[in-house]
Enzyme design. Structure first.
Site, mmCIF file in Angstrom:
data_model
loop_
_atom_site.group_PDB
_atom_site.id
_atom_site.type_symbol
_atom_site.label_atom_id
_atom_site.label_comp_id
_atom_site.label_asym_id
_atom_site.label_seq_id
_atom_site.Cartn_x
_atom_site.Cartn_y
_atom_site.Cartn_z
ATOM 1 N N SER A 10 11.901 -5.763 -3.448
ATOM 2 C CA SER A 10 10.930 -4.710 -3.131
ATOM 3 C C SER A 10 10.501 -4.793 -1.668
ATOM 4 O O SER A 10 10.828 -5.756 -0.965
ATOM 5 C CB SER A 10 9.690 -4.931 -4.011
ATOM 6 O OG SER A 10 9.181 -6.248 -3.776
ATOM 7 N N HIS A 12 7.420 -5.296 -0.938
ATOM 8 C CA HIS A 12 6.583 -6.497 -1.019
ATOM 9 C C HIS A 12 7.446 -7.754 -0.892
ATOM 10 O O HIS A 12 7.066 -8.720 -0.222
ATOM 11 C CB HIS A 12 5.833 -6.461 -2.354
ATOM 12 C CG HIS A 12 5.114 -7.718 -2.705
ATOM 13 N ND1 HIS A 12 4.119 -8.253 -1.923
ATOM 14 C CD2 HIS A 12 5.259 -8.562 -3.762
ATOM 15 C CE1 HIS A 12 3.669 -9.364 -2.486
ATOM 16 N NE2 HIS A 12 4.344 -9.575 -3.594
ATOM 17 N N ASP A 32 17.501 -9.093 -8.535
ATOM 18 C CA ASP A 32 16.852 -7.849 -8.966
ATOM 19 C C ASP A 32 17.781 -7.176 -9.970
ATOM 20 O O ASP A 32 19.010 -7.188 -9.800
ATOM 21 C CB ASP A 32 16.622 -6.928 -7.751
ATOM 22 C CG ASP A 32 15.668 -5.791 -8.067
ATOM 23 O OD1 ASP A 32 14.552 -5.797 -7.524
ATOM 24 O OD2 ASP A 32 16.032 -4.903 -8.875
ATOM 25 N N GLY A 68 4.831 -6.028 -7.267
ATOM 26 C CA GLY A 68 3.440 -5.669 -7.005
ATOM 27 C C GLY A 68 2.615 -5.454 -8.261
ATOM 28 O O GLY A 68 1.431 -5.787 -8.298
ATOM 29 N N HIS A 135 -15.843 -18.166 0.792
ATOM 30 C CA HIS A 135 -16.169 -19.445 0.151
ATOM 31 C C HIS A 135 -16.592 -19.265 -1.308
ATOM 32 O O HIS A 135 -17.252 -18.286 -1.671
ATOM 33 C CB HIS A 135 -17.292 -20.142 0.931
ATOM 34 C CG HIS A 135 -18.557 -19.331 0.951
ATOM 35 N ND1 HIS A 135 -19.495 -19.395 -0.047
ATOM 36 C CD2 HIS A 135 -19.020 -18.409 1.836
ATOM 37 C CE1 HIS A 135 -20.484 -18.580 0.216
ATOM 38 N NE2 HIS A 135 -20.225 -17.954 1.369
ATOM 39 N N HIS A 144 -4.299 -9.138 -7.387
ATOM 40 C CA HIS A 144 -3.758 -8.691 -6.098
ATOM 41 C C HIS A 144 -4.902 -8.234 -5.201
ATOM 42 O O HIS A 144 -5.632 -7.298 -5.544
ATOM 43 C CB HIS A 144 -2.775 -7.538 -6.343
ATOM 44 C CG HIS A 144 -2.202 -6.958 -5.086
ATOM 45 N ND1 HIS A 144 -1.388 -5.853 -5.085
ATOM 46 C CD2 HIS A 144 -2.300 -7.327 -3.791
ATOM 47 C CE1 HIS A 144 -1.029 -5.553 -3.845
ATOM 48 N NE2 HIS A 144 -1.581 -6.442 -3.029
HETATM 49 C C1 LIG Z 1 1.122 -3.427 1.170
HETATM 50 C C2 LIG Z 1 0.544 -2.430 0.187
HETATM 51 O O1 LIG Z 1 0.818 -1.270 0.240
HETATM 52 S S1 LIG Z 1 -0.502 -3.054 -1.018
HETATM 53 C C3 LIG Z 1 -1.095 -1.643 -1.931
HETATM 54 C C4 LIG Z 1 -2.267 -0.958 -1.260
HETATM 55 N N1 LIG Z 1 -2.619 0.234 -2.058
HETATM 56 C C5 LIG Z 1 -3.861 0.441 -2.491
HETATM 57 O O2 LIG Z 1 -4.775 -0.277 -2.179
HETATM 58 C C6 LIG Z 1 -4.020 1.626 -3.414
HETATM 59 C C7 LIG Z 1 -5.129 1.399 -4.443
HETATM 60 N N2 LIG Z 1 -5.150 2.523 -5.350
HETATM 61 C C8 LIG Z 1 -6.112 3.488 -5.305
HETATM 62 O O3 LIG Z 1 -7.062 3.441 -4.528
HETATM 63 C C9 LIG Z 1 -5.895 4.623 -6.291
HETATM 64 O O4 LIG Z 1 -6.316 5.843 -5.670
HETATM 65 C C10 LIG Z 1 -6.638 4.395 -7.640
HETATM 66 C C11 LIG Z 1 -5.906 3.275 -8.398
HETATM 67 C C12 LIG Z 1 -8.082 3.999 -7.435
HETATM 68 C C13 LIG Z 1 -6.655 5.675 -8.477
HETATM 69 O O5 LIG Z 1 -5.362 6.106 -8.634
HETATM 70 P P1 LIG Z 1 -5.093 7.265 -9.728
HETATM 71 O O6 LIG Z 1 -5.511 6.784 -11.080
HETATM 72 O O7 LIG Z 1 -3.676 7.702 -9.545
HETATM 73 O O8 LIG Z 1 -6.130 8.388 -9.362
HETATM 74 P P2 LIG Z 1 -5.906 9.771 -8.575
HETATM 75 O O9 LIG Z 1 -5.155 9.588 -7.312
HETATM 76 O O10 LIG Z 1 -5.394 10.758 -9.576
HETATM 77 O O11 LIG Z 1 -7.415 10.147 -8.198
HETATM 78 C C14 LIG Z 1 -8.376 10.449 -9.189
HETATM 79 C C15 LIG Z 1 -9.659 10.841 -8.474
HETATM 80 O O12 LIG Z 1 -10.220 9.688 -7.847
HETATM 81 C C16 LIG Z 1 -10.344 9.894 -6.438
HETATM 82 N N3 LIG Z 1 -9.958 8.645 -5.793
HETATM 83 C C17 LIG Z 1 -8.779 7.961 -5.929
HETATM 84 N N4 LIG Z 1 -8.792 6.860 -5.198
HETATM 85 C C18 LIG Z 1 -9.980 6.814 -4.577
HETATM 86 C C19 LIG Z 1 -10.563 5.903 -3.679
HETATM 87 N N5 LIG Z 1 -9.913 4.801 -3.299
HETATM 88 N N6 LIG Z 1 -11.816 6.149 -3.242
HETATM 89 C C20 LIG Z 1 -12.485 7.264 -3.621
HETATM 90 N N7 LIG Z 1 -11.969 8.174 -4.482
HETATM 91 C C21 LIG Z 1 -10.732 7.953 -4.955
HETATM 92 C C22 LIG Z 1 -9.375 11.037 -6.112
HETATM 93 O O13 LIG Z 1 -9.772 11.737 -4.975
HETATM 94 C C23 LIG Z 1 -9.442 11.846 -7.368
HETATM 95 O O14 LIG Z 1 -10.600 12.628 -7.311
HETATM 96 P P3 LIG Z 1 -10.598 14.160 -7.876
HETATM 97 O O15 LIG Z 1 -10.308 14.009 -9.352
HETATM 98 O O16 LIG Z 1 -11.967 14.630 -7.558
HETATM 99 O O17 LIG Z 1 -9.499 14.862 -7.154
#
Ligand SMILES: CC(=O)SCCNC(=O)CCNC(=O)[C@H](O)C(C)(C)COP(=O)(O)OP(=O)(O)OC[C@H]1O[C@@H](n2cnc3c(N)ncnc32)[C@H](O)[C@@H]1OP(=O)(O)O
Length: 209
Positions: A10, A12, A32, A68, A135, A144
């Site tokens: 991946s 990751h 994989d 992930g 701490h 994660h």
């Molecule tokens: C190296 C890397 O890439 S590591 C990975 C890093 N990635 C992350 O941190 C992503 C974390 N995931 C999130 O924040 C996602 O948005 C989740 C898990 C909170 C929600 O995901 P889903 O269940 O798919 O929700 P979805 O995208 O359909 O959103 C639902 C509602 O919540 C809201 N919402 C989603 N995420 C957020 C957020 N972080 N803050 C505020 N509101 C949010 C959306 O705007 C939506 O609102 P609406 O219904 O009024 O349109």
């Protein structure tokens, strides 16, 4: 020669491989289930499916799962352990980890992350780029902490918790198993298991407007 097997070709996994390469692993290969269609992961070779790794425990000095999804990572890590592979932790050289912190097997700690004194992290966790575990925090197995997330002092989080990128959790807050914290959220109070919480301050997603 120090041979590391990474399960999961991946994006990751590429970051795990980079950290491993910079921290002394001299040979790194991926396994994989997409093999042989997928034969490389960036500059690293994919040399077999997951089943091939399970059959080659003696061929590696260590193994780590680079998936992930917390639940899948847990299942895969448990399979590797049962097959006799030695699960190792991987620390990027720029990560700062207190000698008084405890980090479980299979946990990866990426560039510029910090884990401060008397923090305890379980097995199979991801402490992603720039994440801060202050701490006295307790982080359950297979959780994660996404890039630049912050657990302030004395936070306790359960198993398979996902803290999104840039989210911050106030000191002494307790989050149950499998809580998801949306990226950029600010968590001010305890939350029960299984909740997805978002926003500033963070509230359960089903209660959002
Ligand atoms: C190296 C890397 O890439 S590591 C990975 C890093 N990635 C992350 O941190 C992503 C974390 N995931 C999130 O924040 C996602 O948005 C989740 C898990 C909170 C929600 O995901 P889903 O269940 O798919 O929700 P979805 O995208 O359909 O959103 C639902 C509602 O919540 C809201 N919402 C989603 N995420 C957020 C957020 N972080 N803050 C505020 N509101 C949010 C959306 O705007 C939506 O609102 P609406 O219904 O009024 O349109």
């Amino acid at each position: 020669m120090m041979r590391l097997a990474i399960l999961g070709a991946s994006g990751h996994g590429k970051v795990v491989a980079d950290a491993a390469s910079l921290s002394g692993w001299t040979e790194i290969v991926f396994f994989d289930d997409a093999w042989p269609v997928v034969a490389n992961n960036g500059p690293w070779d994919v040399v077999g499916a997951g089943s091939h790794l399970l059959a080659q425990a003696a061929g590696f000095d260590g193994a780590v799962v680079a998936v992930g999804n917390n639940a899948i990572r847990m299942a895969k890590q448990q399979e590797l352990v049962l097959a006799g592979l030695k699960l190792v932790s991987v620390f990027h050289p720029s990560a700062v980890v207190s000698p008084h912190a405890t980090v479980g097997s299979g946990t990866v700690v990426f560039a510029n992350a910090a884990i401060n004194a008397c923090a305890t992290l379980g097995e199979g966790c991801i402490v992603n780029t720039g994440a801060i575990v202050e701490h006295d925090c307790v982080v359950g197995d297979f959780s994660h902490l996404s890039p630049n997330s912050v657990l302030a002092g004395g936070v306790t989080i359960g198993r398979k918790v996902w803290v999104g990128a840039g989210a911050t959790v106030k000191q002494l807050v307790v989050l149950g198993d499998e809580v998801t914290v949306g990226m950029g959220s600010t968590v001010l109070r305890d939350e029960s298991a299984g909740q997805t919480i978002v926003g500033v301050p963070a509230r359960p997603l089903r209660f959002q407007d």
